[in-house]
Design a protein around this motif. Structure first.
Motif, PDB file in Angstrom:
ATOM      1  N   MET A 176     101.942  23.062 -36.939  1.00  0.00           N
ATOM      2  CA  MET A 176     100.832  24.005 -37.002  1.00  0.00           C
ATOM      3  C   MET A 176      99.550  23.284 -37.373  1.00  0.00           C
ATOM      4  N   LYS A 177      98.441  23.730 -36.778  1.00  0.00           N
ATOM      5  CA  LYS A 177      97.147  23.102 -37.020  1.00  0.00           C
ATOM      6  C   LYS A 177      96.137  24.139 -37.465  1.00  0.00           C
ATOM      7  N   LEU A 178      95.479  23.871 -38.603  1.00  0.00           N
ATOM      8  CA  LEU A 178      94.459  24.770 -39.104  1.00  0.00           C
ATOM      9  C   LEU A 178      93.222  24.690 -38.228  1.00  0.00           C
ATOM     10  N   LYS A 179      92.746  25.863 -37.761  1.00  0.00           N
ATOM     11  CA  LYS A 179      91.572  25.906 -36.899  1.00  0.00           C
ATOM     12  C   LYS A 179      90.302  26.229 -37.683  1.00  0.00           C
ATOM     13  N   ARG A 180      90.365  27.242 -38.536  1.00  0.00           N
ATOM     14  CA  ARG A 180      89.170  27.598 -39.303  1.00  0.00           C
ATOM     15  C   ARG A 180      89.522  28.510 -40.471  1.00  0.00           C
ATOM     16  N   LYS A 209      90.010  19.264 -46.919  1.00  0.00           N
ATOM     17  CA  LYS A 209      89.423  20.582 -46.707  1.00  0.00           C
ATOM     18  C   LYS A 209      88.955  21.221 -48.015  1.00  0.00           C
ATOM     19  N   LEU A 266      99.022  24.274 -44.985  1.00  0.00           N
ATOM     20  CA  LEU A 266      98.030  24.236 -43.911  1.00  0.00           C
ATOM     21  C   LEU A 266      96.722  23.583 -44.350  1.00  0.00           C
ATOM     22  N   SER A 273      94.713  20.691 -46.136  1.00  0.00           N
ATOM     23  CA  SER A 273      94.804  19.295 -46.569  1.00  0.00           C
ATOM     24  C   SER A 273      93.739  18.998 -47.622  1.00  0.00           C
ATOM     25  N   TYR A 332      95.253  29.542 -37.663  1.00  0.00           N
ATOM     26  CA  TYR A 332      95.933  28.306 -37.293  1.00  0.00           C
ATOM     27  C   TYR A 332      96.597  28.437 -35.924  1.00  0.00           C
ATOM     28  N   GLN A 333      96.899  27.309 -35.345  1.00  0.00           N
ATOM     29  CA  GLN A 333      97.497  27.264 -34.005  1.00  0.00           C
ATOM     30  C   GLN A 333      98.899  26.699 -34.085  1.00  0.00           C
ATOM     31  N   ARG A 334      99.838  27.417 -33.498  1.00  0.00           N
ATOM     32  CA  ARG A 334     101.210  26.931 -33.441  1.00  0.00           C
ATOM     33  C   ARG A 334     101.357  25.883 -32.339  1.00  0.00           C
ATOM     34  N   ARG A 335     102.485  25.225 -32.322  1.00  0.00           N
ATOM     35  CA  ARG A 335     102.717  24.168 -31.332  1.00  0.00           C
ATOM     36  C   ARG A 335     102.710  24.701 -29.911  1.00  0.00           C
TER      37      ARG A 335
END
Length: 251
Positions: A1-5, A60, A55, A57, A19-22
């Protein structure tokens, strides 16, 4: 998962992580900050959030710090109000009788003496549908939450109507009461609907077929309130006869 905003949520105070899943899907997660005050130790709070939320880091922290300070400033503003008027919606030509949200709060409905029920978009205030067909006051209304794809309306014309909440189509007209219908409710499974009437009875209906399953009798005055339990196998009715009755084993 990647944090978008990050997104701020002022009431109740919190931060929303998008966040965006794979697989590419975008989802959100809320971090509630219900105990946040102007006296909160921000650095301790930031370290706790980063420790508990994978999510977010370490790099951030500055962004997170800025958002927390914005929330604290809002909370500390004595002139700000917790609730405010969002919109005034005018479409009914006669007084309203009732209103209800769907589960998500994205839509709501209003009933009126003008014999209609109207469906509204909560955010835009746009009228989405007019449910027209009753021959008298639309008094009782409800969504089939948590699904929100059907609406029940009860009217002084002695009928209730089941509607498609997305198209406005009348699915079934429920006939059987002898006087005004003043309360309605879906079970949480969305399979049954109950109607209460000034004729001292409540009736149970099958949502799929529109057929009456049972007539619940025993009150000596008007039934003005009713509700299902969570399992959907009991109904509670309240009446002007000063009593409430629980009906069991409706499945």
């Amino acid at each position: 998962m990647k944090l978008k905003r990050f997104l701020l949520r002022y009431y109740p105070p919190g931060i929303v992580l998008e966040y965006q899943r794979r697989n590419g899907d975008l989802e959100t997660k809320c971090i509630d900050l219900l105990n946040l005050t102007p006296e909160t130790d921000v650095e301790v709070l930031i370290n706790q959030i980063v420790f508990e939320e994978p999510l977010i880091s370490e790099n951030k922290k500055d962004t997170l710090r800025g958002m927390i300070f914005k929330l604290m400033e809002k909370i500390d503003n004595k002139d700000s109000q917790r609730f405010y008027l969002f919109k005034i919606l005018r479409a009914h030509i006669l007084p309203l009788t009732n209103c209800a949200f769907n589960k998500s709060g994205s839509k709501f409905i209003t009933g009126s003496y003008d014999r209609t029920c109207r469906v509204w978009d909560t955010l835009s205030g746009e009228e989405l549908l007019t449910l027209d067909g009753h021959k008298n006051v639309v008094y009782a209304i409800a969504f089939n939450n948590p699904f929100g794809d059907k609406i029940i309306t009860g009217s002084f014309d002695k009928t209730a109507r089941l509607w498609d909440a997305n198209t406005g189509q009348c699915i079934h007209t429920l006939k059987g009461h002898h006087t005004e219908i003043v309360c309605v409710a879906f079970n949480i499974q969305g399979t049954h609907v109950a109607t209460g009437s000034m004729d001292n009875t409540a009736k149970l209906w099958d949502v799929d077929t529109g057929q009456q399953i049972a007539s619940l009798e025993g009150h000596s005055a008007e039934i003005v309130s009713l509700n299902f339990n969570t399992d959907g196998d009991k109904i509670l009715t309240g009446s002007f006869d000063n009593t409430a009755k629980a009906i069991f084993s409706l499945r």
